[in-house]
Write an enzyme that holds these catalytic residues in place. Structure first.
Site, PDB file in Angstrom:
ATOM      1  N   GLY A  12       0.776  -1.167   0.042  1.00 14.84           N
ATOM      2  CA  GLY A  12       0.083   0.026  -0.188  1.00 14.84           C
ATOM      3  C   GLY A  12       0.788   1.418   0.052  1.00 14.84           C
ATOM      4  O   GLY A  12       0.222   2.353   0.171  1.00 14.84           O
ATOM      5  N   SER A  13       2.113   1.207  -0.522  1.00 19.16           N
ATOM      6  CA  SER A  13       2.663   2.587  -0.447  1.00 19.16           C
ATOM      7  C   SER A  13       2.159   3.633  -1.578  1.00 19.16           C
ATOM      8  O   SER A  13       2.307   4.880  -1.173  1.00 19.16           O
ATOM      9  CB  SER A  13       4.060   2.200  -0.644  1.00 19.16           C
ATOM     10  OG  SER A  13       4.565   1.789  -2.123  1.00 19.16           O
ATOM     11  N   ASN A  14       1.606   3.071  -2.269  1.00 21.51           N
ATOM     12  CA  ASN A  14       1.025   4.215  -3.400  1.00 21.51           C
ATOM     13  C   ASN A  14      -0.107   4.843  -2.691  1.00 21.51           C
ATOM     14  O   ASN A  14      -0.448   5.964  -2.737  1.00 21.51           O
ATOM     15  CB  ASN A  14       0.584   3.492  -4.770  1.00 21.51           C
ATOM     16  CG  ASN A  14       1.771   3.339  -5.684  1.00 21.51           C
ATOM     17  OD1 ASN A  14       2.232   4.617  -6.300  1.00 21.51           O
ATOM     18  ND2 ASN A  14       2.501   2.345  -5.951  1.00 21.51           N
ATOM     19  N   ARG A  59     -15.214 -15.449  -9.907  1.00 21.43           N
ATOM     20  CA  ARG A  59     -14.591 -13.838 -10.142  1.00 21.43           C
ATOM     21  C   ARG A  59     -16.104 -12.999 -10.232  1.00 21.43           C
ATOM     22  O   ARG A  59     -15.861 -11.741  -9.515  1.00 21.43           O
ATOM     23  CB  ARG A  59     -13.574 -13.606 -11.572  1.00 21.43           C
ATOM     24  CG  ARG A  59     -13.244 -12.313 -11.388  1.00 21.43           C
ATOM     25  CD  ARG A  59     -12.451 -12.325 -12.657  1.00 21.43           C
ATOM     26  NE  ARG A  59     -11.586 -13.356 -13.036  1.00 21.43           N
ATOM     27  CZ  ARG A  59     -10.174 -13.476 -12.437  1.00 21.43           C
ATOM     28  NH1 ARG A  59      -9.916 -12.483 -11.661  1.00 21.43           N
ATOM     29  NH2 ARG A  59      -9.385 -14.156 -12.783  1.00 21.43           N
ATOM     30  N   ILE A  86      -7.263  -9.527 -11.283  1.00 21.80           N
ATOM     31  CA  ILE A  86      -7.792  -9.276 -12.535  1.00 21.80           C
ATOM     32  C   ILE A  86      -9.399  -9.179 -12.509  1.00 21.80           C
ATOM     33  O   ILE A  86     -10.110  -9.664 -11.709  1.00 21.80           O
ATOM     34  CB  ILE A  86      -7.554 -10.643 -13.543  1.00 21.80           C
ATOM     35  CG1 ILE A  86      -5.991 -10.486 -14.086  1.00 21.80           C
ATOM     36  CG2 ILE A  86      -8.244 -10.159 -14.999  1.00 21.80           C
ATOM     37  CD1 ILE A  86      -5.643 -11.551 -14.786  1.00 21.80           C
ATOM     38  N   LEU A  87      -9.868  -7.879 -12.965  1.00 19.31           N
ATOM     39  CA  LEU A  87     -11.336  -7.648 -12.650  1.00 19.31           C
ATOM     40  C   LEU A  87     -12.212  -7.981 -14.190  1.00 19.31           C
ATOM     41  O   LEU A  87     -11.294  -7.901 -15.303  1.00 19.31           O
ATOM     42  CB  LEU A  87     -11.362  -6.072 -12.702  1.00 19.31           C
ATOM     43  CG  LEU A  87     -10.883  -5.516 -11.282  1.00 19.31           C
ATOM     44  CD1 LEU A  87     -10.456  -4.091 -11.138  1.00 19.31           C
ATOM     45  CD2 LEU A  87     -11.660  -5.974 -10.018  1.00 19.31           C
ATOM     46  N   HIS A 103       1.112   1.043 -13.216  1.00 22.62           N
ATOM     47  CA  HIS A 103       1.848  -0.253 -13.431  1.00 22.62           C
ATOM     48  C   HIS A 103       3.293   0.292 -13.705  1.00 22.62           C
ATOM     49  O   HIS A 103       3.770   1.366 -14.175  1.00 22.62           O
ATOM     50  CB  HIS A 103       1.415  -0.300 -14.938  1.00 22.62           C
ATOM     51  CG  HIS A 103       2.095  -1.538 -15.442  1.00 22.62           C
ATOM     52  ND1 HIS A 103       1.698  -2.968 -15.203  1.00 22.62           N
ATOM     53  CD2 HIS A 103       2.938  -1.833 -16.206  1.00 22.62           C
ATOM     54  CE1 HIS A 103       2.454  -3.871 -15.538  1.00 22.62           C
ATOM     55  NE2 HIS A 103       3.208  -3.600 -16.339  1.00 22.62           N
ATOM     56  N   THR A 135      -9.042  -0.508 -19.016  1.00 24.17           N
ATOM     57  CA  THR A 135     -10.029  -1.025 -19.750  1.00 24.17           C
ATOM     58  C   THR A 135      -9.862  -2.429 -19.664  1.00 24.17           C
ATOM     59  O   THR A 135      -9.080  -2.903 -18.585  1.00 24.17           O
ATOM     60  CB  THR A 135      -9.486  -0.722 -21.235  1.00 24.17           C
ATOM     61  OG1 THR A 135      -8.247  -1.413 -21.492  1.00 24.17           O
ATOM     62  CG2 THR A 135      -9.525   1.050 -21.545  1.00 24.17           C
ATOM     63  N   GLU A 168       6.660   6.481  -8.858  1.00 25.49           N
ATOM     64  CA  GLU A 168       5.341   5.938  -8.588  1.00 25.49           C
ATOM     65  C   GLU A 168       4.792   6.948  -7.820  1.00 25.49           C
ATOM     66  O   GLU A 168       3.279   7.336  -7.887  1.00 25.49           O
ATOM     67  CB  GLU A 168       4.870   4.578  -8.377  1.00 25.49           C
ATOM     68  CG  GLU A 168       5.529   3.564  -9.294  1.00 25.49           C
ATOM     69  CD  GLU A 168       5.165   2.141  -8.883  1.00 25.49           C
ATOM     70  OE1 GLU A 168       4.199   1.850  -8.392  1.00 25.49           O
ATOM     71  OE2 GLU A 168       6.022   1.087  -9.220  1.00 25.49           O
TER      72      GLU A 168
HETATM   73  C1  GRF Z   1       3.426  -1.063  -7.505  1.00 21.82           C
HETATM   74  O1  GRF Z   1       4.795  -1.201  -7.953  1.00 21.82           O
HETATM   75  C2  GRF Z   1       2.385  -0.888  -8.627  1.00 21.82           C
HETATM   76  O2  GRF Z   1       2.926  -0.337  -9.770  1.00 21.82           O
HETATM   77  C3  GRF Z   1       2.286  -2.104  -8.802  1.00 21.82           C
HETATM   78  O3  GRF Z   1       1.985  -3.028  -7.542  1.00 21.82           O
HETATM   79  C4  GRF Z   1       3.032  -2.278  -6.742  1.00 21.82           C
HETATM   80  C5  GRF Z   1       2.089  -2.007  -5.408  1.00 21.82           C
HETATM   81  O4  GRF Z   1       3.093  -1.581  -4.444  1.00 21.82           O
HETATM   82  N1  GRF Z   1       0.836  -2.136  -9.519  1.00 21.82           N
HETATM   83  P1  GRF Z   1       2.359  -0.782  -3.226  1.00 21.82           P
HETATM   84  O5  GRF Z   1       1.322  -1.942  -2.561  1.00 21.82           O
HETATM   85  O6  GRF Z   1       1.631   0.366  -3.767  1.00 21.82           O
HETATM   86  O7  GRF Z   1       3.300  -0.643  -2.288  1.00 21.82           O
END
Ligand code: GRF
Length: 210
Positions: A12-14, A59, A86-87, A103, A135, A168
């Protein structure tokens, strides 16, 4: 007020970067009860929910439950941040134009998994990350923003991943902010960004800074 719901599966760093940027997060939802990011969200007072995919027969049923929960928050935008499921097409269609993903590669190169290892194997000199609309074609939606970094001769997948991750955390909050401020328009398969004089560029190229 406009808001987003963030979907995570792990670290969850993003998600953390988006919260720390002060963006309005209505809830954080994980398919994984053990996702480390849930704890951080809770310490920030953000509502969290777990919808464990393993408790659903397929799913379709999982995606329907996920959408139902998301929609209780009526978010303007759904943000996939390391969400490792995958959604289904029905889910993606339901959130068309208001579902984004990050990504860890410069799409359309290296869609899928193990992007940093594959970038090193291919010997590319530039690597990076991409925020895009989702998409039904995996990792192929319209691109909102990218960050590019050089690949160094002594890079390993881990060192490359770490430098990409730093970027990111810069571009994802920026993309979410643009969306919430109504600055993004989809024209056919491309994203147009209404920039103002103080807005930032759509490509970060930070050189070799850490
Ligand atoms: C990130 O590298 C993101 O690009 C990919 O999965 C990773 C998630 O990292 N889709 P975090 O959970 O946000 O730390």
């Amino acid at each position: 007020m406009k808001s987003v719901v963030i979907l995570i599966s792990g670290r969850g760093s993003n998600m953390q970067a988006i919260l720390e940027a002060g963006l309005p997060v209505a809830a954080v939802i994980s398919n994984n009860p053990a996702a480390e990011g849930l704890m951080f969200a809770q310490t920030r007072g953000i509502p969290t929910q777990v919808i464990d995919h393993r408790t659903f027969p397929d799913r379709k049923a999982f995606d329907a439950a996920l959408a139902k929960t998301i929609d209780t928050y009526q978010p303007d935008l759904v943000v996939l941040a390391g969400f490792m499921r995958i959604l289904s097409e029905a889910f993606v269609d339901h959130y068309q134009g208001r579902l984004v993903n990050i990504h860890p590669s410069l799409l359309p190169a290296f869609s899928g998994l193990d992007t940093h290892t594959r970038a090193l194997q291919e010997g590319v000199k530039i690597h990076g990350c991409t925020v895009h609309f989702v998409t039904s074609q995996l990792d192929h939606g319209p691109i909102i923003i990218q960050a590019a970094i050089p690949v160094l001769t002594d890079d390993t997948p881990a060192t490359l991943a770490a430098r990409v991750l730093t970027q990111e955390h810069r571009i994802y909050p920026q993309a979410v902010r643009w969306f919430l401020q109504g600055q993004l328009t989809l024209v056919e398969n491309r994203v147009e960004i209404k920039t103002t004089s103080d807005s930032q560029e759509v490509l970060y190229s930070p050189g070799i800074e850490p």
